[in-house]
Design a protein around this motif. Structure first.
Motif, PDB file in Angstrom:
ATOM      1  N   ARG A 334      42.374  -4.811  -0.995  1.00  0.00           N
ATOM      2  CA  ARG A 334      41.731  -4.852  -2.310  1.00  0.00           C
ATOM      3  C   ARG A 334      41.621  -3.427  -2.885  1.00  0.00           C
ATOM      4  O   ARG A 334      42.626  -2.719  -2.963  1.00  0.00           O
ATOM      5  CB  ARG A 334      40.385  -5.569  -2.223  1.00  0.00           C
ATOM      6  CG  ARG A 334      40.530  -7.046  -1.925  1.00  0.00           C
ATOM      7  CD  ARG A 334      39.219  -7.797  -2.070  1.00  0.00           C
ATOM      8  NE  ARG A 334      38.276  -7.458  -1.008  1.00  0.00           N
ATOM      9  CZ  ARG A 334      37.045  -7.928  -0.956  1.00  0.00           C
ATOM     10  NH1 ARG A 334      36.584  -8.728  -1.905  1.00  0.00           N
ATOM     11  NH2 ARG A 334      36.244  -7.604   0.048  1.00  0.00           N
ATOM     12  N   SER A 335      40.440  -2.994  -3.268  1.00  0.00           N
ATOM     13  CA  SER A 335      40.307  -1.681  -3.898  1.00  0.00           C
ATOM     14  C   SER A 335      39.926  -0.579  -2.916  1.00  0.00           C
ATOM     15  O   SER A 335      39.724   0.569  -3.327  1.00  0.00           O
ATOM     16  CB  SER A 335      39.273  -1.743  -5.031  1.00  0.00           C
ATOM     17  OG  SER A 335      38.060  -2.308  -4.572  1.00  0.00           O
ATOM     18  N   PHE A 336      39.829  -0.891  -1.634  1.00  0.00           N
ATOM     19  CA  PHE A 336      39.464   0.152  -0.666  1.00  0.00           C
ATOM     20  C   PHE A 336      40.495   1.286  -0.603  1.00  0.00           C
ATOM     21  O   PHE A 336      40.105   2.464  -0.549  1.00  0.00           O
ATOM     22  CB  PHE A 336      39.235  -0.458   0.716  1.00  0.00           C
ATOM     23  CG  PHE A 336      37.901  -1.134   0.862  1.00  0.00           C
ATOM     24  CD1 PHE A 336      36.758  -0.388   1.131  1.00  0.00           C
ATOM     25  CD2 PHE A 336      37.767  -2.503   0.704  1.00  0.00           C
ATOM     26  CE1 PHE A 336      35.510  -1.002   1.250  1.00  0.00           C
ATOM     27  CE2 PHE A 336      36.540  -3.131   0.811  1.00  0.00           C
ATOM     28  CZ  PHE A 336      35.398  -2.377   1.093  1.00  0.00           C
ATOM     29  N   ALA A 376      35.647  -8.916  -7.057  1.00  0.00           N
ATOM     30  CA  ALA A 376      36.165 -10.177  -6.512  1.00  0.00           C
ATOM     31  C   ALA A 376      37.662 -10.309  -6.738  1.00  0.00           C
ATOM     32  O   ALA A 376      38.381 -10.873  -5.908  1.00  0.00           O
ATOM     33  CB  ALA A 376      35.433 -11.350  -7.165  1.00  0.00           C
ATOM     34  N   GLU A 377      38.167  -9.784  -7.859  1.00  0.00           N
ATOM     35  CA  GLU A 377      39.589  -9.868  -8.171  1.00  0.00           C
ATOM     36  C   GLU A 377      40.252  -8.507  -7.994  1.00  0.00           C
ATOM     37  O   GLU A 377      39.613  -7.471  -8.154  1.00  0.00           O
ATOM     38  CB  GLU A 377      39.790 -10.361  -9.609  1.00  0.00           C
ATOM     39  CG  GLU A 377      39.298 -11.777  -9.853  1.00  0.00           C
ATOM     40  CD  GLU A 377      39.586 -12.234 -11.270  1.00  0.00           C
ATOM     41  OE1 GLU A 377      39.860 -11.373 -12.136  1.00  0.00           O
ATOM     42  OE2 GLU A 377      39.534 -13.450 -11.508  1.00  0.00           O
ATOM     43  N   HIS A 378      41.545  -8.554  -7.668  1.00  0.00           N
ATOM     44  CA  HIS A 378      42.310  -7.320  -7.511  1.00  0.00           C
ATOM     45  C   HIS A 378      43.287  -7.225  -8.667  1.00  0.00           C
ATOM     46  O   HIS A 378      44.335  -7.873  -8.679  1.00  0.00           O
ATOM     47  CB  HIS A 378      43.052  -7.321  -6.165  1.00  0.00           C
ATOM     48  CG  HIS A 378      43.771  -6.036  -5.877  1.00  0.00           C
ATOM     49  ND1 HIS A 378      43.147  -4.815  -5.882  1.00  0.00           N
ATOM     50  CD2 HIS A 378      45.080  -5.788  -5.570  1.00  0.00           C
ATOM     51  CE1 HIS A 378      44.018  -3.868  -5.587  1.00  0.00           C
ATOM     52  NE2 HIS A 378      45.203  -4.432  -5.399  1.00  0.00           N
ATOM     53  N   THR A 379      42.921  -6.448  -9.677  1.00  0.00           N
ATOM     54  CA  THR A 379      43.746  -6.272 -10.866  1.00  0.00           C
ATOM     55  C   THR A 379      43.889  -4.780 -11.151  1.00  0.00           C
ATOM     56  O   THR A 379      43.202  -3.951 -10.529  1.00  0.00           O
ATOM     57  CB  THR A 379      43.109  -6.953 -12.086  1.00  0.00           C
ATOM     58  OG1 THR A 379      41.876  -6.267 -12.404  1.00  0.00           O
ATOM     59  CG2 THR A 379      42.813  -8.421 -11.801  1.00  0.00           C
ATOM     60  N   VAL A 380      44.753  -4.444 -12.088  1.00  0.00           N
ATOM     61  CA  VAL A 380      44.895  -3.044 -12.473  1.00  0.00           C
ATOM     62  C   VAL A 380      43.561  -2.496 -12.956  1.00  0.00           C
ATOM     63  O   VAL A 380      43.166  -1.367 -12.623  1.00  0.00           O
ATOM     64  CB  VAL A 380      45.974  -2.882 -13.563  1.00  0.00           C
ATOM     65  CG1 VAL A 380      45.977  -1.449 -14.103  1.00  0.00           C
ATOM     66  CG2 VAL A 380      47.351  -3.235 -13.008  1.00  0.00           C
ATOM     67  N   ASP A 381      42.826  -3.290 -13.725  1.00  0.00           N
ATOM     68  CA  ASP A 381      41.529  -2.833 -14.237  1.00  0.00           C
ATOM     69  C   ASP A 381      40.529  -2.567 -13.117  1.00  0.00           C
ATOM     70  O   ASP A 381      39.799  -1.563 -13.154  1.00  0.00           O
ATOM     71  CB  ASP A 381      40.950  -3.873 -15.207  1.00  0.00           C
ATOM     72  CG  ASP A 381      41.683  -3.900 -16.535  1.00  0.00           C
ATOM     73  OD1 ASP A 381      42.388  -2.917 -16.836  1.00  0.00           O
ATOM     74  OD2 ASP A 381      41.568  -4.902 -17.257  1.00  0.00           O
ATOM     75  N   THR A 382      40.469  -3.454 -12.107  1.00  0.00           N
ATOM     76  CA  THR A 382      39.512  -3.230 -11.018  1.00  0.00           C
ATOM     77  C   THR A 382      39.947  -2.059 -10.138  1.00  0.00           C
ATOM     78  O   THR A 382      39.098  -1.345  -9.591  1.00  0.00           O
ATOM     79  CB  THR A 382      39.340  -4.502 -10.161  1.00  0.00           C
ATOM     80  OG1 THR A 382      40.591  -4.875  -9.571  1.00  0.00           O
ATOM     81  CG2 THR A 382      38.815  -5.653 -11.001  1.00  0.00           C
ATOM     82  N   VAL A 383      41.260  -1.845 -10.016  1.00  0.00           N
ATOM     83  CA  VAL A 383      41.758  -0.676  -9.277  1.00  0.00           C
ATOM     84  C   VAL A 383      41.334   0.600  -9.987  1.00  0.00           C
ATOM     85  O   VAL A 383      40.827   1.551  -9.360  1.00  0.00           O
ATOM     86  CB  VAL A 383      43.282  -0.726  -9.120  1.00  0.00           C
ATOM     87  CG1 VAL A 383      43.831   0.628  -8.659  1.00  0.00           C
ATOM     88  CG2 VAL A 383      43.683  -1.801  -8.118  1.00  0.00           C
ATOM     89  N   LEU A 384      41.540   0.652 -11.293  1.00  0.00           N
ATOM     90  CA  LEU A 384      41.173   1.841 -12.063  1.00  0.00           C
ATOM     91  C   LEU A 384      39.665   2.058 -12.069  1.00  0.00           C
ATOM     92  O   LEU A 384      39.192   3.199 -12.027  1.00  0.00           O
ATOM     93  CB  LEU A 384      41.705   1.726 -13.487  1.00  0.00           C
ATOM     94  CG  LEU A 384      43.230   1.684 -13.621  1.00  0.00           C
ATOM     95  CD1 LEU A 384      43.644   1.535 -15.081  1.00  0.00           C
ATOM     96  CD2 LEU A 384      43.869   2.928 -13.006  1.00  0.00           C
ATOM     97  N   ALA A 385      38.899   0.965 -12.093  1.00  0.00           N
ATOM     98  CA  ALA A 385      37.442   1.085 -12.035  1.00  0.00           C
ATOM     99  C   ALA A 385      36.996   1.642 -10.685  1.00  0.00           C
ATOM    100  O   ALA A 385      36.096   2.491 -10.609  1.00  0.00           O
ATOM    101  CB  ALA A 385      36.793  -0.271 -12.295  1.00  0.00           C
TER     102      ALA A 385
END
Length: 414
Positions: A334-336, A376-385
């Motif tokens: 995920r974002s880790f 909860a979701e893995h998207t470009v936006d959550t990665v950048l956040a």
């Protein structure tokens, strides 16, 4: 025979300039259709004129914007007595993405850090193969990047010497026959040092790599072994091998760039002197059908008539805990990995500035990864956040470390 078209983003950096050196030796077969860089305008313009490039991009433009860029380009072309070949200029944060999304046979992404994600996705969305020197975009993007490649049918071609070595060794067997990937590490400038000794090393010492000449960020990452952890994540994603079957071993001479162990106990290694032109040329030689045409690289082969000694040793995880932290971030996915990468960039900068000790890098990484709450979701936006959150967290952590260090020094003088 028509020439193959290449785009190089990050063209003014170490990998980018070496890639252009390789392509310059094969002008009969290749042409450069786009270049993008960060802030080195003069070098970018020199490259554009040298290779007659029609489209360029600069993410950090000069104060005069496109007018200034065009004036300097026209002046330089006049000094050389040649025509200005540049038809389009892209400036600003999305310049690299705009150039990477042009029509080409391959995009070499040599941008440093998380900033390369947009360019990688732009090329893959276009259906263009990506020679990936920017490992961070795959590492932080993870399934997003892999899904984009699958959707368009584009390939991710490794440029890192370790992953190029694995790709070459994998040609000796099938995926089902692979027992283990073995990634070699030079051990950096502090191999053999204790954890206590590492607390006192200086940025100048950390930047003095024993075998490779690289940029400051990747050189420090090599010293902490963060870079090797990122390479483990990259290998997992590129070759679809689980983390339990990827091993890191220290090989100080840096001639065996990585190995693949197969189910029959055979181990296949790729061997060459430490010269990035070799893996770069191997990646650039990838054809449309997935086969590879080996290009002459300018690298010098080993002299097998001379005595040489190669050694291997295990990683000291107590002294260099960042490797384990990176692998754990890769397992969590995920974002880790995005948090790991972003926090590391901030902490490395703080170390180079003298604000935190060398061991403060992995301490800050551990705290950032422990504090992170993924979306909860893995998207470009959550990665950048996650990237933005990690940078803010790491900056605060570095400030706290600096304050504690200054407080301790004051008490010592009292």
């Amino acid at each position: 025979m028509s020439k193959r078209g290449f785009i190089v983003v990050g063209s003014t950096g170490s990998v980018g300039t070496q890639a252009l050196d390789v392509l310059a030796e094969h002008r009969d077969e290749h042409r450069i259709v786009g270049l993008a860089a960060g802030s080195q305008l003069d070098l970018l313009l020199d490259q554009a004129l040298t290779f007659c490039v029609p489209v360029i991009g600069l993410t950090t433009p000069p104060a005069g914007g496109e007018t200034e860029v065009r004036q300097r380009l026209t002046q330089l072309a006049a000094e050389r007595g040649i025509a200005d070949p540049v038809e389009a200029i892209h400036l600003g944060d999305t310049a690299a993405e705009a150039v990477a999304g042009l029509d080409a046979d391959m995009v070499l992404n040599a941008i440093t850090g998380a900033a390369g994600l947009g360019a990688t996705l732009a090329a893959l969305d276009r259906g263009t193969d990506v020679a990936l020197a920017n490992k961070e975009s795959l590492i932080i993007g993870g399934s997003i990047v892999l899904d984009a490649a699958r959707a368009s049918g584009a390939r991710l071609v490794p440029v890192d010497s370790e992953h190029s070595a694995i790709a070459q060794a994998l040609r000796a067997g099938t995926h089902g026959e692979v027992s283990k990937l073995i990634i070699t590490a030079s051990g950096g400038p502090f191999r053999g040092m204790t954890r206590d000794a590492l607390r006192r090393v200086t940025p100048a010492q950390a930047l003095n790599h024993p075998t490779w000449s690289m940029g400051s960020m990747i050189t420090i990452n090599s010293a902490t072994l963060v870079n090797k952890g990122l390479e483990v994540i990259e290998a997992h994603l590129l070759f679809d091998i689980d983390f339990d079957h990827i091993e890191v071993v220290v090989h100080p001479q840096s001639h065996i760039h990585s190995m693949v162990e197969f189910s029959d106990a055979s181990t296949i290694a790729q061997i060459s002197p430490p010269d990035m032109r070799l893996p770069i040329s191997y990646a650039l030689g990838t054809q449309d059908d997935g086969t590879t045409k080996r290009l002459t690289s300018g690298a010098v082969a080993n002299n097998w008539g001379q005595p040489m000694h190669w050694s291997f040793e295990p990683v000291n995880h107590l002294a260099f805990p960042a490797l384990g932290l990176a692998i754990e971030a890769g397992r969590k996915a995920r974002s880790f990995p995005a948090v790991l990468n972003a926090a590391n960039e901030v902490l490395v900068a703080a170390f180079i500035a003298g604000d935190i000790p060398f061991t403060g890098i992995d301490k800050g990484l551990a705290r950032a990864l422990s504090a992170h709450q993924p979306a909860a979701e893995h998207t470009v936006d959550t990665v950048l956040a996650a990237d933005a959150w990690a940078r803010e967290f790491a900056a605060a952590d570095a400030a706290e470390q600096k304050a504690a260090q200054n407080s301790g020094q004051k008490r010592g003088r009292a």
